[in-house]
Scaffold this motif. Structure first.
Motif, PDB file in Angstrom:
ATOM      1  N   LEU A  20       0.840  -1.197   0.000  1.00 39.88           N
ATOM      2  CA  LEU A  20       0.000   0.000   0.000  1.00 39.88           C
ATOM      3  C   LEU A  20       0.873   1.244   0.000  1.00 39.88           C
ATOM      4  O   LEU A  20       0.592   2.208  -0.732  1.00 39.88           O
ATOM      5  CB  LEU A  20      -0.921  -0.001   1.215  1.00 39.88           C
ATOM      6  CG  LEU A  20      -1.848   1.206   1.386  1.00 39.88           C
ATOM      7  CD1 LEU A  20      -2.718   1.405   0.149  1.00 39.88           C
ATOM      8  CD2 LEU A  20      -2.713   1.049   2.629  1.00 39.88           C
ATOM      9  N   ARG A  21       1.947   1.243   0.778  1.00 39.84           N
ATOM     10  CA  ARG A  21       2.867   2.382   0.764  1.00 39.84           C
ATOM     11  C   ARG A  21       3.464   2.578  -0.636  1.00 39.84           C
ATOM     12  O   ARG A  21       3.587   3.707  -1.121  1.00 39.84           O
ATOM     13  CB  ARG A  21       3.994   2.155   1.774  1.00 39.84           C
ATOM     14  CG  ARG A  21       3.629   2.393   3.215  1.00 39.84           C
ATOM     15  CD  ARG A  21       4.902   2.645   4.026  1.00 39.84           C
ATOM     16  NE  ARG A  21       4.623   2.692   5.440  1.00 39.84           N
ATOM     17  CZ  ARG A  21       4.718   1.664   6.255  1.00 39.84           C
ATOM     18  NH1 ARG A  21       5.090   0.489   5.796  1.00 39.84           N
ATOM     19  NH2 ARG A  21       4.463   1.792   7.541  1.00 39.84           N
ATOM     20  N   ALA A  22       3.863   1.471  -1.255  1.00 40.02           N
ATOM     21  CA  ALA A  22       4.450   1.567  -2.593  1.00 40.02           C
ATOM     22  C   ALA A  22       3.447   2.137  -3.591  1.00 40.02           C
ATOM     23  O   ALA A  22       3.801   2.955  -4.449  1.00 40.02           O
ATOM     24  CB  ALA A  22       4.935   0.190  -3.046  1.00 40.02           C
ATOM     25  N   ARG A  23       2.199   1.735  -3.483  1.00 37.90           N
ATOM     26  CA  ARG A  23       1.157   2.269  -4.372  1.00 37.90           C
ATOM     27  C   ARG A  23       1.000   3.772  -4.146  1.00 37.90           C
ATOM     28  O   ARG A  23       0.879   4.547  -5.106  1.00 37.90           O
ATOM     29  CB  ARG A  23      -0.157   1.530  -4.112  1.00 37.90           C
ATOM     30  CG  ARG A  23      -1.382   2.133  -4.785  1.00 37.90           C
ATOM     31  CD  ARG A  23      -1.351   2.056  -6.311  1.00 37.90           C
ATOM     32  NE  ARG A  23      -2.517   2.713  -6.878  1.00 37.90           N
ATOM     33  CZ  ARG A  23      -3.671   2.106  -7.166  1.00 37.90           C
ATOM     34  NH1 ARG A  23      -3.807   0.812  -6.929  1.00 37.90           N
ATOM     35  NH2 ARG A  23      -4.669   2.777  -7.688  1.00 37.90           N
ATOM     36  N   MET A  24       1.004   4.204  -2.891  1.00 35.12           N
ATOM     37  CA  MET A  24       0.871   5.632  -2.609  1.00 35.12           C
ATOM     38  C   MET A  24       2.071   6.409  -3.140  1.00 35.12           C
ATOM     39  O   MET A  24       1.910   7.512  -3.689  1.00 35.12           O
ATOM     40  CB  MET A  24       0.681   5.857  -1.106  1.00 35.12           C
ATOM     41  CG  MET A  24      -0.672   5.394  -0.600  1.00 35.12           C
ATOM     42  SD  MET A  24      -1.117   5.987   1.065  1.00 35.12           S
ATOM     43  CE  MET A  24       0.066   5.119   2.074  1.00 35.12           C
ATOM     44  N   ARG A  25       3.273   5.847  -3.006  1.00 33.55           N
ATOM     45  CA  ARG A  25       4.449   6.525  -3.548  1.00 33.55           C
ATOM     46  C   ARG A  25       4.330   6.683  -5.058  1.00 33.55           C
ATOM     47  O   ARG A  25       4.611   7.765  -5.606  1.00 33.55           O
ATOM     48  CB  ARG A  25       5.730   5.743  -3.190  1.00 33.55           C
ATOM     49  CG  ARG A  25       6.164   5.891  -1.745  1.00 33.55           C
ATOM     50  CD  ARG A  25       7.590   5.399  -1.539  1.00 33.55           C
ATOM     51  NE  ARG A  25       7.730   3.966  -1.749  1.00 33.55           N
ATOM     52  CZ  ARG A  25       7.590   3.051  -0.803  1.00 33.55           C
ATOM     53  NH1 ARG A  25       7.323   3.420   0.445  1.00 33.55           N
ATOM     54  NH2 ARG A  25       7.744   1.766  -1.079  1.00 33.55           N
ATOM     55  N   ASP A  26       3.923   5.626  -5.746  1.00 31.75           N
ATOM     56  CA  ASP A  26       3.764   5.704  -7.203  1.00 31.75           C
ATOM     57  C   ASP A  26       2.702   6.735  -7.587  1.00 31.75           C
ATOM     58  O   ASP A  26       2.875   7.486  -8.560  1.00 31.75           O
ATOM     59  CB  ASP A  26       3.365   4.332  -7.751  1.00 31.75           C
ATOM     60  CG  ASP A  26       4.502   3.324  -7.715  1.00 31.75           C
ATOM     61  OD1 ASP A  26       5.663   3.745  -7.529  1.00 31.75           O
ATOM     62  OD2 ASP A  26       4.232   2.117  -7.841  1.00 31.75           O
ATOM     63  N   ASP A  27       1.612   6.767  -6.836  1.00 28.19           N
ATOM     64  CA  ASP A  27       0.513   7.673  -7.168  1.00 28.19           C
ATOM     65  C   ASP A  27       0.853   9.135  -6.875  1.00 28.19           C
ATOM     66  O   ASP A  27       0.324  10.037  -7.540  1.00 28.19           O
ATOM     67  CB  ASP A  27      -0.749   7.273  -6.393  1.00 28.19           C
ATOM     68  CG  ASP A  27      -1.376   5.986  -6.922  1.00 28.19           C
ATOM     69  OD1 ASP A  27      -1.043   5.587  -8.057  1.00 28.19           O
ATOM     70  OD2 ASP A  27      -2.186   5.378  -6.201  1.00 28.19           O
ATOM     71  N   LEU A  28       1.712   9.383  -5.891  1.00 30.53           N
ATOM     72  CA  LEU A  28       1.978  10.751  -5.449  1.00 30.53           C
ATOM     73  C   LEU A  28       3.260  11.351  -6.025  1.00 30.53           C
ATOM     74  O   LEU A  28       3.454  12.573  -5.976  1.00 30.53           O
ATOM     75  CB  LEU A  28       2.027  10.808  -3.918  1.00 30.53           C
ATOM     76  CG  LEU A  28       0.684  10.547  -3.226  1.00 30.53           C
ATOM     77  CD1 LEU A  28       0.877  10.394  -1.717  1.00 30.53           C
ATOM     78  CD2 LEU A  28      -0.310  11.663  -3.519  1.00 30.53           C
ATOM     79  N   ALA A  29       4.143  10.524  -6.550  1.00 30.46           N
ATOM     80  CA  ALA A  29       5.434  11.027  -7.039  1.00 30.46           C
ATOM     81  C   ALA A  29       5.296  12.080  -8.140  1.00 30.46           C
ATOM     82  O   ALA A  29       6.011  13.096  -8.102  1.00 30.46           O
ATOM     83  CB  ALA A  29       6.302   9.860  -7.507  1.00 30.46           C
ATOM     84  N   PRO A  30       4.423  11.912  -9.140  1.00 29.77           N
ATOM     85  CA  PRO A  30       4.342  12.945 -10.186  1.00 29.77           C
ATOM     86  C   PRO A  30       3.950  14.319  -9.643  1.00 29.77           C
ATOM     87  O   PRO A  30       4.494  15.347 -10.068  1.00 29.77           O
ATOM     88  CB  PRO A  30       3.280  12.384 -11.143  1.00 29.77           C
ATOM     89  CG  PRO A  30       3.308  10.908 -10.927  1.00 29.77           C
ATOM     90  CD  PRO A  30       3.570  10.742  -9.464  1.00 29.77           C
ATOM     91  N   ASP A  31       3.017  14.355  -8.702  1.00 28.09           N
ATOM     92  CA  ASP A  31       2.601  15.642  -8.140  1.00 28.09           C
ATOM     93  C   ASP A  31       3.736  16.262  -7.332  1.00 28.09           C
ATOM     94  O   ASP A  31       3.934  17.484  -7.371  1.00 28.09           O
ATOM     95  CB  ASP A  31       1.367  15.467  -7.259  1.00 28.09           C
ATOM     96  CG  ASP A  31       0.849  16.794  -6.734  1.00 28.09           C
ATOM     97  OD1 ASP A  31       0.010  17.416  -7.408  1.00 28.09           O
ATOM     98  OD2 ASP A  31       1.307  17.220  -5.640  1.00 28.09           O
ATOM     99  N   ALA A  32       4.489  15.446  -6.584  1.00 28.37           N
ATOM    100  CA  ALA A  32       5.611  15.975  -5.803  1.00 28.37           C
ATOM    101  C   ALA A  32       6.655  16.612  -6.712  1.00 28.37           C
ATOM    102  O   ALA A  32       7.234  17.657  -6.389  1.00 28.37           O
ATOM    103  CB  ALA A  32       6.234  14.860  -4.959  1.00 28.37           C
ATOM    104  N   ALA A  33       6.905  15.990  -7.871  1.00 30.28           N
ATOM    105  CA  ALA A  33       7.847  16.575  -8.824  1.00 30.28           C
ATOM    106  C   ALA A  33       7.327  17.918  -9.347  1.00 30.28           C
ATOM    107  O   ALA A  33       8.091  18.885  -9.489  1.00 30.28           O
ATOM    108  CB  ALA A  33       8.073  15.599  -9.984  1.00 30.28           C
TER     109      ALA A  33
END
Length: 279
Positions: free
Chosen positions: A251-264
């Motif tokens: 679940l953490r990995a899914r959240m990282r994948d989902d949120l990384a583009p916005d963080a960039a």
């Protein structure tokens, strides 16, 4: 700082679970600042208090300080509460804004754990990552998405973006920046104390939490000050610890994948590095 009579000069617009309560308390301690009676007025949320009108909003401030402010993290939940930046701009066009952030994955985890403690969420349920609840949680961690309409309405100079890691590590330096941004004199800060501590909340009996969220509970809470409510919560935090188990790494990995583009996008948008973040 020009503003309409009775309305705020600055607003902490979020984000949820990023230290807005700590920031509220530091600001409320400043003798020049009149923070709203309750931390979260939610006035500019159409689904909550917008229909109460500007007179109701102005009445949320005591009038004891020359600079007024409030802090409502719901102002940066664009998916569920659209239109907030435009309403703020129409009522308070010269307002200063503060947006405090933390690692977006850690923030989402914190909100998820809070929902589990409150009995609202079950991340183990089949299809959770495709649910409204999951999308709702990730929305508040998509900081660039939340910031875009505020930049369009107010411009970059009106918005102070902070990293909660900095507030924890060096609160005086961060508050010096905040005080300068909202136009008050610099001042040594006191100890804000634990704020919205999920560990304490996890020990409050479930019936008390359900009452606090009921219409009657909210009316009762409105009759007492925040300090009194904090003391009552601390006194009730004597039950069995209901803290949830660690979240699955998948679940953490899914959240990282989902949120990384916005963080960039946020880094490009603000020019800030956020070096301690996981994405």
């Amino acid at each position: 700082m020009a503003t309409a009579p009775g309305l705020p000069h600055f607003i902490v617009i979020g984000a949820m679970k990023c230290g807005t309560t700590t920031l509220y308390r530091h600001l409320a301690d400043h003798p020049q600042i009149d923070m709203s009676r309750d931390k979260e007025t939610d006035f500019f949320v159409a689904e909550k208090n917008w229909d109460r009108g500007l007179d109701w909003y102005a009445a949320q401030f005591s009038g004891r300080g020359p600079v007024r402010g409030e802090a409502s993290p719901n102002y940066t939940k664009r998916r569920d509460f659209p239109g907030v930046p435009a309403r703020i701009a129409a009522a308070c066009p010269e307002v200063r804004l503060i947006y405090i952030l933390r690692d977006p994955v850690a923030r989402a985890e914190s909100q998820l754990r809070h929902g589990i403690i409150m009995g609202d969420l079950s991340p183990a349920a089949e299809g959770f990552t495709d649910s409204h609840e999951y999308a709702h949680i990730l929305d508040a961690s998509r900081y660039a998405h939340q910031l875009e309409p505020y930049l369009a309405q107010f411009g970059r100079a009106a918005i102070l973006v902070l990293d909660f890691d900095d507030l924890r590590r060096d609160p005086q330096t961060v508050m010096d920046r905040v005080h300068a941004h909202v136009g008050v004199a610099p001042r040594p800060i006191g100890r804000a104390g634990a704020a919205n501590d999920s560990r304490e909340l996890a020990r409050v009996p479930a019936p008390a939490l359900r009452f606090a969220r009921s219409p009657l509970g909210r009316r009762v809470a409105g009759l007492v000050g925040r300090d009194t409510r904090d003391r009552i919560r601390a006194a009730l935090a004597r039950g069995r610890d209901r803290r949830p188990e660690a979240l699955p790494e998948a679940l953490r990995a899914r959240m990282r994948d989902d949120l990384a583009p916005d963080a960039a996008r946020l880094r490009a948008m603000t020019g800030l590095d956020f070096p301690g973040w996981s994405v």
